[in-house]
Design an enzyme around this catalytic site. Sequence first.
Site, short mmCIF file in Angstrom:
data_model
loop_
_atom_site.label_atom_id
_atom_site.label_comp_id
_atom_site.label_asym_id
_atom_site.label_seq_id
_atom_site.Cartn_x
_atom_site.Cartn_y
_atom_site.Cartn_z
N TYR A 33 16.92 -1.04 5.18
CA TYR A 33 17.71 -0.25 4.20
C TYR A 33 17.45 1.25 4.33
CZ TYR A 33 17.15 -4.85 1.98
OH TYR A 33 17.09 -6.19 1.72
N GLY A 63 18.25 -4.99 -11.63
CA GLY A 63 18.80 -3.86 -10.90
C GLY A 63 18.29 -2.47 -11.25
N GLU A 121 17.19 -9.87 -15.86
CA GLU A 121 16.53 -10.41 -14.66
C GLU A 121 15.94 -9.30 -13.80
OE1 GLU A 121 19.86 -12.17 -12.65
OE2 GLU A 121 20.04 -13.84 -14.03
N PRO A 122 15.02 -8.53 -14.33
CA PRO A 122 14.45 -7.46 -13.50
C PRO A 122 13.46 -8.03 -12.47
CG PRO A 122 13.35 -7.51 -15.63
CD PRO A 122 14.42 -8.58 -15.67
N GLY A 123 13.52 -7.51 -11.27
CA GLY A 123 12.56 -7.90 -10.24
C GLY A 123 11.77 -6.68 -9.79
N ARG A 124 12.51 -5.76 -9.16
CA ARG A 124 11.87 -4.60 -8.55
C ARG A 124 11.06 -3.78 -9.56
NH1 ARG A 124 14.09 -2.05 -3.98
NH2 ARG A 124 16.09 -3.01 -4.49
N CYS A 129 7.99 -4.36 19.46
CA CYS A 129 8.71 -3.75 20.58
C CYS A 129 10.16 -3.49 20.26
CB CYS A 129 8.63 -4.66 21.78
SG CYS A 129 6.99 -5.32 21.99
N GLU A 130 10.45 -2.73 19.26
CA GLU A 130 11.81 -2.22 19.08
C GLU A 130 11.74 -0.93 18.27
OE1 GLU A 130 14.36 -4.70 16.47
OE2 GLU A 130 12.93 -6.29 16.93
N TYR A 132 10.01 -7.00 -2.76
CA TYR A 132 10.72 -7.16 -1.50
C TYR A 132 9.85 -6.71 -0.31
CZ TYR A 132 14.33 -7.55 -5.02
OH TYR A 132 15.04 -7.93 -6.13
N1 LLP Z 1 19.42 -10.96 -10.42
C1 LLP Z 1 20.18 -11.23 -9.34
C2 LLP Z 1 21.29 -12.17 -9.47
C3 LLP Z 1 19.89 -10.58 -8.12
O1 LLP Z 1 20.65 -10.83 -7.06
C4 LLP Z 1 18.82 -9.67 -8.04
C5 LLP Z 1 18.49 -9.00 -6.79
C6 LLP Z 1 18.04 -9.45 -9.19
C7 LLP Z 1 18.38 -10.09 -10.37
C8 LLP Z 1 16.88 -8.51 -9.21
O2 LLP Z 1 17.26 -7.19 -8.95
P1 LLP Z 1 16.16 -6.03 -9.08
O3 LLP Z 1 15.79 -5.91 -10.54
O4 LLP Z 1 14.99 -6.42 -8.26
O5 LLP Z 1 16.84 -4.84 -8.56
N2 LLP Z 1 15.77 -6.78 -0.66
C9 LLP Z 1 16.39 -5.64 -1.31
C10 LLP Z 1 16.78 -5.94 -2.74
C11 LLP Z 1 17.68 -7.15 -2.88
C12 LLP Z 1 18.07 -7.46 -4.30
C13 LLP Z 1 18.82 -8.74 -4.38
N3 LLP Z 1 19.13 -9.17 -5.68
C14 LLP Z 1 15.46 -4.44 -1.24
O6 LLP Z 1 14.38 -4.56 -0.65
O7 LLP Z 1 15.80 -3.36 -1.71
#
Ligand code: LLP
Length: 421
Positions: A318, A239, A275-278, A346-347, A375
């Site tokens: 978003y 997050g 659990e970092p993703g972004r 087309c939107e 994402y």
């Molecule tokens: N762990 C869990 C349980 C999650 O649901 C998520 C993201 C993460 C970790 C990773 O979060 P991050 O570090 O990436 O913030 N599609 C949206 C973001 C959806 C996030 C969903 N869950 C966007 O494009 O902003």
Amino acid sequence: MDHFLYQGGNLHAEDVPLAEIAAAVGTPFYVYSTATLERHFRLFDEALDGMDHLVCYAMKAASNVAILKTLAALGAGMDVVSGGEYMRAKAAGVPGERIVFSGVGKTRDEMRLALEGGIRQFNVESEPEMEVLSAVAVELGLRAPITVRVNPDVDAKTHAKIATGKSENKFGIPIARAREVYRLAAGLPGLEVIGIDVHIGSQLTDLEPFRQAYLKLAELTEILRADGLDIRRLDLGGGLGIPYARGNEAPPLPSAYGAMVQETLGHLGCEIEIEPGRLIAGNAGLMVSEVIYVKSGEGRDFLILDAAMNDLIRPAMYDAWHDIVPLIEPEAGAEQRPYDIVGPVCESGDTFAKQRMMPQLSAGDLVAFRSAGAYGAVMASEYNTRPLIPEVLVNGQEFAVIRARPSFDEMINRDTIPEWL
Ligand code: LLP
């Protein structure tokens, strides 16, 4: 910090001019920097130095197997949310003991897949899920290691569609009910309770909501331990946000986040998982697109690109801001003008930016969307029968296509025609 800089007036990914990749693979495409991916993973890993920890990359952000392999080579674990993601982690060579299974709706098949293939833990989110997981594990003669995801009811102060830690959200179990739910879990024969999980939302730009959630977690850890449970692992979710617009204040760094984790939870002696993703993938990727037409509308000019909302849905979904920059560096002090930057779908929602100040551009010019590594490609669709765009990975002076653009035949031949037609 990322590795997409102008060198000699041309935007590069590490040492490769993006125009060279565009000439080789065509536009639009996604491109990732190995150096940025590695740097971001290490920032988190180092931020938790001194605590027993594992950084489990939330692969939903960008799940190409080449990206996973790049991170796995540094020791990353993976956070997966589906059977498909689990199989991707395995395809990247990640051992089961480094894979965490999250998500509010795991099916029996997914549970079986992960139990048979090996899993570090399931983060379970409800009592019915617990009962099903226990039954599946018993069938296989196994015990499933679990944490329970608790919902701490804190406001993550992020976009409503990606906030997950308020009581009205579908995620986790209310923290107030945690004791009784843990009691149930401890009594189920197929489960082994090992810890607690929390994830409050995505693109958080302030540490305070995390701090509030982690303080609640610390309190709950003590309570559950007093109840006789061996709570030894805390999964803190992901997050932490990234800067999307240059010039705006940047969110806190992983080092500050790590210090706060140490301060709120360090005394418990638990193993820490995040659990970092972004933050790992976001600024490690760009989407490159070509201007097809410049169209003069009433009182506004449109840049019509060859990329569309199906390739990068974040602005439509978003209201997300992505910096958009030309591949050829504008002269210092070059005149800027406002454009509405749109795709061909087309939107009207197929709009990337409204009245965005850009240097003057013409048909054939290339632009890059920054911060598109997370994402981006993973949320793409084939809406309008537009092929999924290729992904390219750069490493120093080298680049490789890590997912090719499908041909029209490949797309169309996935459809099958019933015999009556
Ligand atoms: N762990 C869990 C349980 C999650 O649901 C998520 C993201 C993460 C970790 C990773 O979060 P991050 O570090 O990436 O913030 N599609 C949206 C973001 C959806 C996030 C969903 N869950 C966007 O494009 O902003």
